[in-house]
Motif scaffolding. Structure first.
Motif, PDB file in Angstrom:
ATOM      1  N   GLU A 129       0.803  -1.216   0.000  1.00 39.60           N
ATOM      2  CA  GLU A 129       0.000   0.000   0.000  1.00 39.60           C
ATOM      3  C   GLU A 129       0.841   1.273   0.000  1.00 39.60           C
ATOM      4  O   GLU A 129       0.308   2.372  -0.147  1.00 39.60           O
ATOM      5  CB  GLU A 129      -0.950  -0.018   1.205  1.00 39.60           C
ATOM      6  N   PHE A 130       2.151   1.142   0.155  1.00 39.94           N
ATOM      7  CA  PHE A 130       3.075   2.270   0.039  1.00 39.94           C
ATOM      8  C   PHE A 130       4.486   1.717   0.095  1.00 39.94           C
ATOM      9  O   PHE A 130       4.709   0.538   0.412  1.00 39.94           O
ATOM     10  CB  PHE A 130       2.856   3.313   1.150  1.00 39.94           C
ATOM     11  N   CYS A 131       5.469   2.555  -0.208  1.00 38.11           N
ATOM     12  CA  CYS A 131       6.869   2.147  -0.080  1.00 38.11           C
ATOM     13  C   CYS A 131       7.717   3.377   0.212  1.00 38.11           C
ATOM     14  O   CYS A 131       7.243   4.513   0.123  1.00 38.11           O
ATOM     15  CB  CYS A 131       7.360   1.442  -1.344  1.00 38.11           C
ATOM     16  N   MET A 132       8.977   3.141   0.573  1.00 33.88           N
ATOM     17  CA  MET A 132       9.900   4.250   0.833  1.00 33.88           C
ATOM     18  C   MET A 132      11.249   3.939   0.208  1.00 33.88           C
ATOM     19  O   MET A 132      11.767   2.829   0.353  1.00 33.88           O
ATOM     20  CB  MET A 132      10.056   4.508   2.330  1.00 33.88           C
ATOM     21  N   ILE A 133      11.808   4.930  -0.484  1.00 40.19           N
ATOM     22  CA  ILE A 133      13.112   4.778  -1.122  1.00 40.19           C
ATOM     23  C   ILE A 133      13.992   5.984  -0.809  1.00 40.19           C
ATOM     24  O   ILE A 133      13.507   7.033  -0.412  1.00 40.19           O
ATOM     25  CB  ILE A 133      12.974   4.641  -2.652  1.00 40.19           C
ATOM     26  N   GLN A 134      15.286   5.793  -0.987  1.00 44.91           N
ATOM     27  CA  GLN A 134      16.217   6.926  -0.923  1.00 44.91           C
ATOM     28  C   GLN A 134      16.199   7.616  -2.277  1.00 44.91           C
ATOM     29  O   GLN A 134      16.343   6.972  -3.312  1.00 44.91           O
ATOM     30  CB  GLN A 134      17.626   6.431  -0.603  1.00 44.91           C
ATOM     31  N   TYR A 135      16.019   8.946  -2.272  1.00 47.02           N
ATOM     32  CA  TYR A 135      15.945   9.666  -3.545  1.00 47.02           C
ATOM     33  C   TYR A 135      16.349  11.114  -3.343  1.00 47.02           C
ATOM     34  O   TYR A 135      15.875  11.792  -2.433  1.00 47.02           O
ATOM     35  CB  TYR A 135      14.520   9.590  -4.104  1.00 47.02           C
ATOM     36  N   ASN A 136      17.234  11.581  -4.194  1.00 43.74           N
ATOM     37  CA  ASN A 136      17.677  12.972  -4.203  1.00 43.74           C
ATOM     38  C   ASN A 136      18.362  13.215  -5.541  1.00 43.74           C
ATOM     39  O   ASN A 136      18.529  12.283  -6.339  1.00 43.74           O
ATOM     40  CB  ASN A 136      18.622  13.264  -3.027  1.00 43.74           C
ATOM     41  N   TYR A 137      18.767  14.435  -5.821  1.00 43.82           N
ATOM     42  CA  TYR A 137      19.305  14.722  -7.151  1.00 43.82           C
ATOM     43  C   TYR A 137      20.622  14.010  -7.409  1.00 43.82           C
ATOM     44  O   TYR A 137      20.990  13.751  -8.564  1.00 43.82           O
ATOM     45  CB  TYR A 137      19.431  16.233  -7.397  1.00 43.82           C
ATOM     46  N   PHE A 138      21.337  13.632  -6.359  1.00 42.31           N
ATOM     47  CA  PHE A 138      22.580  12.884  -6.514  1.00 42.31           C
ATOM     48  C   PHE A 138      22.299  11.408  -6.797  1.00 42.31           C
ATOM     49  O   PHE A 138      23.076  10.727  -7.451  1.00 42.31           O
ATOM     50  CB  PHE A 138      23.427  13.032  -5.243  1.00 42.31           C
ATOM     51  N   ASP A 139      21.165  10.915  -6.290  1.00 41.98           N
ATOM     52  CA  ASP A 139      20.799   9.500  -6.435  1.00 41.98           C
ATOM     53  C   ASP A 139      19.696   9.283  -7.466  1.00 41.98           C
ATOM     54  O   ASP A 139      18.983   8.286  -7.402  1.00 41.98           O
ATOM     55  CB  ASP A 139      20.311   8.944  -5.085  1.00 41.98           C
ATOM     56  N   GLU A 142       8.988   5.925 -10.516  1.00 39.84           N
ATOM     57  CA  GLU A 142       7.918   5.970 -11.501  1.00 39.84           C
ATOM     58  C   GLU A 142       7.162   4.646 -11.572  1.00 39.84           C
ATOM     59  O   GLU A 142       5.939   4.631 -11.768  1.00 39.84           O
ATOM     60  CB  GLU A 142       8.493   6.341 -12.872  1.00 39.84           C
ATOM     61  N   TYR A 143       7.874   3.546 -11.386  1.00 37.33           N
ATOM     62  CA  TYR A 143       7.214   2.229 -11.408  1.00 37.33           C
ATOM     63  C   TYR A 143       6.246   2.102 -10.234  1.00 37.33           C
ATOM     64  O   TYR A 143       5.103   1.658 -10.404  1.00 37.33           O
ATOM     65  CB  TYR A 143       8.261   1.117 -11.358  1.00 37.33           C
ATOM     66  N   ALA A 144       6.708   2.480  -9.048  1.00 36.84           N
ATOM     67  CA  ALA A 144       5.846   2.398  -7.863  1.00 36.84           C
ATOM     68  C   ALA A 144       4.626   3.301  -8.028  1.00 36.84           C
ATOM     69  O   ALA A 144       3.503   2.919  -7.686  1.00 36.84           O
ATOM     70  CB  ALA A 144       6.635   2.785  -6.614  1.00 36.84           C
ATOM     71  N   HIS A 145       4.843   4.497  -8.543  1.00 33.89           N
ATOM     72  CA  HIS A 145       3.737   5.437  -8.758  1.00 33.89           C
ATOM     73  C   HIS A 145       2.730   4.876  -9.757  1.00 33.89           C
ATOM     74  O   HIS A 145       1.511   4.992  -9.563  1.00 33.89           O
ATOM     75  CB  HIS A 145       4.291   6.770  -9.257  1.00 33.89           C
ATOM     76  N   ALA A 146       3.236   4.252 -10.807  1.00 30.46           N
ATOM     77  CA  ALA A 146       2.354   3.674 -11.822  1.00 30.46           C
ATOM     78  C   ALA A 146       1.503   2.536 -11.249  1.00 30.46           C
ATOM     79  O   ALA A 146       0.406   2.269 -11.747  1.00 30.46           O
ATOM     80  CB  ALA A 146       3.176   3.172 -13.006  1.00 30.46           C
ATOM     81  N   LYS A 147       2.030   1.898 -10.205  1.00 31.55           N
ATOM     82  CA  LYS A 147       1.276   0.831  -9.530  1.00 31.55           C
ATOM     83  C   LYS A 147       0.286   1.398  -8.516  1.00 31.55           C
ATOM     84  O   LYS A 147      -0.393   0.651  -7.810  1.00 31.55           O
ATOM     85  CB  LYS A 147       2.238  -0.120  -8.819  1.00 31.55           C
ATOM     86  N   GLY A 148       0.224   2.726  -8.414  1.00 35.93           N
ATOM     87  CA  GLY A 148      -0.710   3.367  -7.503  1.00 35.93           C
ATOM     88  C   GLY A 148      -0.226   3.497  -6.080  1.00 35.93           C
ATOM     89  O   GLY A 148      -1.013   3.765  -5.169  1.00 35.93           O
ATOM     90  N   LEU A 149       1.089   3.343  -5.861  1.00 35.91           N
ATOM     91  CA  LEU A 149       1.630   3.399  -4.498  1.00 35.91           C
ATOM     92  C   LEU A 149       2.070   4.807  -4.115  1.00 35.91           C
ATOM     93  O   LEU A 149       2.779   5.467  -4.894  1.00 35.91           O
ATOM     94  CB  LEU A 149       2.831   2.462  -4.352  1.00 35.91           C
ATOM     95  N   PRO A 150       1.692   5.278  -2.926  1.00 32.29           N
ATOM     96  CA  PRO A 150       2.337   6.474  -2.385  1.00 32.29           C
ATOM     97  C   PRO A 150       3.813   6.154  -2.154  1.00 32.29           C
ATOM     98  O   PRO A 150       4.133   5.037  -1.724  1.00 32.29           O
ATOM     99  CB  PRO A 150       1.618   6.701  -1.054  1.00 32.29           C
ATOM    100  N   VAL A 151       4.697   7.088  -2.452  1.00 35.06           N
ATOM    101  CA  VAL A 151       6.132   6.853  -2.259  1.00 35.06           C
ATOM    102  C   VAL A 151       6.675   7.874  -1.271  1.00 35.06           C
ATOM    103  O   VAL A 151       6.616   9.078  -1.507  1.00 35.06           O
ATOM    104  CB  VAL A 151       6.903   6.947  -3.591  1.00 35.06           C
ATOM    105  N   MET A 152       7.186   7.369  -0.143  1.00 37.17           N
ATOM    106  CA  MET A 152       7.833   8.199   0.847  1.00 37.17           C
ATOM    107  C   MET A 152       9.326   8.252   0.512  1.00 37.17           C
ATOM    108  O   MET A 152       9.904   7.262   0.075  1.00 37.17           O
ATOM    109  CB  MET A 152       7.632   7.624   2.252  1.00 37.17           C
TER     110      MET A 152
END
Length: 388
Positions: A163-173, A184-194
């Motif tokens: 129902e949601f997931c969390m990843i490390q994400y920033n302009y360096f990563d 984008e894959y998680a979003h396309a599956k309808g998941l909120p991404v933290m």
């Protein structure tokens, strides 16, 4: 404060969340910061079973200040401490007691490293346990946090009805770990991404090449490196909540201000060009020109080549020992390791690399830099602790 809607359930989540791993030193300071954060509109608080004292402190303050119905609490189950089915309830009930609540809004499988770890938990009855907790209302939403390569991220996403997931994400990563494609894959599956580590633990504020600071100062907008970095993450419509480990009122004030201004798709062409310039500066400091396209994969011996190179390249910002820790976490603390020294020089990867990288040679460099004399003992001790 601005809010982004969880498409799964309609929750209005503050786009700035408070990461609770490193609270201020005193409980009084922590109380003031939490109360002020809620007044400022922050309603997402992220903690974990293994964050020493965090759940207890958050639970006590939320209870005493009457904040429970104003916030969403996220906490995490450490898979490596689950050895038998009874451990699930033991850990979970401890968390409820610490947090002084009878339900968790967002419950994570903490740092799922690969699909095999999830399969092990399934063997212990985790799916049935989750269903029971969901039915009772003790868990409102179930998800996972992740550090690792793109391929395993996709496998884990597809392995369960998350129902949601969390990843490390920033302009360096942007193209490391799960990266933009994973987001984008998680979003396309309808998941909120933290999002965790939007500032790389502060390294995108204090440990950048001098030329990057100069580039930011040349921009028309007068913003700190922290504000630039946070705005970049919030510019993505796929992002739901960005966590910040704020531990001072000043940090809270600055980040709340930025969160009240930044919107998805807001950055101008000139600002996006600025980040391309910054990325070019950072790219010149890297050791291997790997774009993480994945054409070299899969490796017959299991080496996660893009991840090995990503951690190796990060040494310019992270430093030696932080990179070794990241390397262990992302390639080695798994049931099936993916580290560079597994390479047997077959050369299959180099036949498909569009960048014409001498992959075998560079993997040897990764091994020398990140698999020194302490690597094997550290890996053995950590895996013994995890008891894979």
């Amino acid at each position: 404060m601005q809010y982004r809607v969880n498409p799964k359930n309609g929750d209005r989540l503050s786009q700035l969340g408070l990461g609770c791993m490193r609270f201020p030193k005193s409980e009084e300071e922590t109380r003031k910061m939490i109360v002020q954060a809620v007044k400022d509109g922050v309603n997402y608080f992220d903690t974990a079973y293994i964050y020493s004292g965090s759940e207890e402190t958050l639970g006590k303050i939320v209870k005493e200040e009457g904040l429970r119905d104003k916030i969403f609490i996220a906490t995490k189950l450490p898979p490596y401490l689950v050895k038998k089915p009874e451990d699930l309830d033991k850990i979970f009930h401890t968390q409820l007691e610490r947090l002084q609540t009878d339900y968790i809004d967002y419950y994570f499988m903490h740092m799922l490293t690969d699909e095999l770890t999830w399969e092990r938990l399934k063997g212990l009855g985790i799916c049935e346990w989750i269903a029971q907790k969901k039915e009772s209302g003790q868990i409102r939403n179930i998800g996972f946090s992740y550090h690792g390569g793109k391929e395993e991220f996709i496998k884990i996403i597809d392995a369960y009805d998350w129902e949601f997931c969390m990843i490390q994400y920033n302009y360096f990563d942007e193209h490391k770990q799960a990266g933009r494609s994973g987001l984008e894959y998680a979003h396309a599956k309808g998941l909120p991404v933290m999002i965790m580590e939007p500032l790389r633990g502060g390294k995108l504020v204090t440990k950048l090449p001098q030329k990057v600071y100069e580039t930011f100062r040349e921009a028309d907008a007068n913003r700190s490196p922290a504000e630039w970095a946070l705005r970049w993450v919030w510019n993505h419509k796929e992002v739901t909540v960005v966590l910040s480990g704020m531990n001072s009122m000043q940090m809270l004030e600055e980040n709340v201000y930025t969160a009240s201004q930044a919107k998805a798709g807001q950055m101008s062409k000139e600002e996006l060009a600025l980040f391309r310039k910054v990325s070019d500066i950072l790219d010149r400091s890297i050791k291997v020109a790997c774009t993480a396209c994945g054409y070299c994969m899969p490796c017959p011996r299991g080496v996660d080549i893009p991840t090995c190179f990503a951690v190796y390249n990060d040494m310019s910002v992270e430093g030696k020992w932080a990179s070794v820790k990241n390397y262990l976490m992302q390639t080695s603390i798994k049931k099936e390791p993916h580290n560079a020294s597994l390479c047997v020089d077959c050369g299959k990867c180099e036949q498909h690399c569009p960048q014409n990288i001498e992959i075998r040679k560079e993997l040897k460099n990764v091994k020398r830099a990140l698999e020194g004399i302490y690597y094997k003992p550290a890996r053995v001790l950590i895996k013994k602790f995890f008891k894979f």
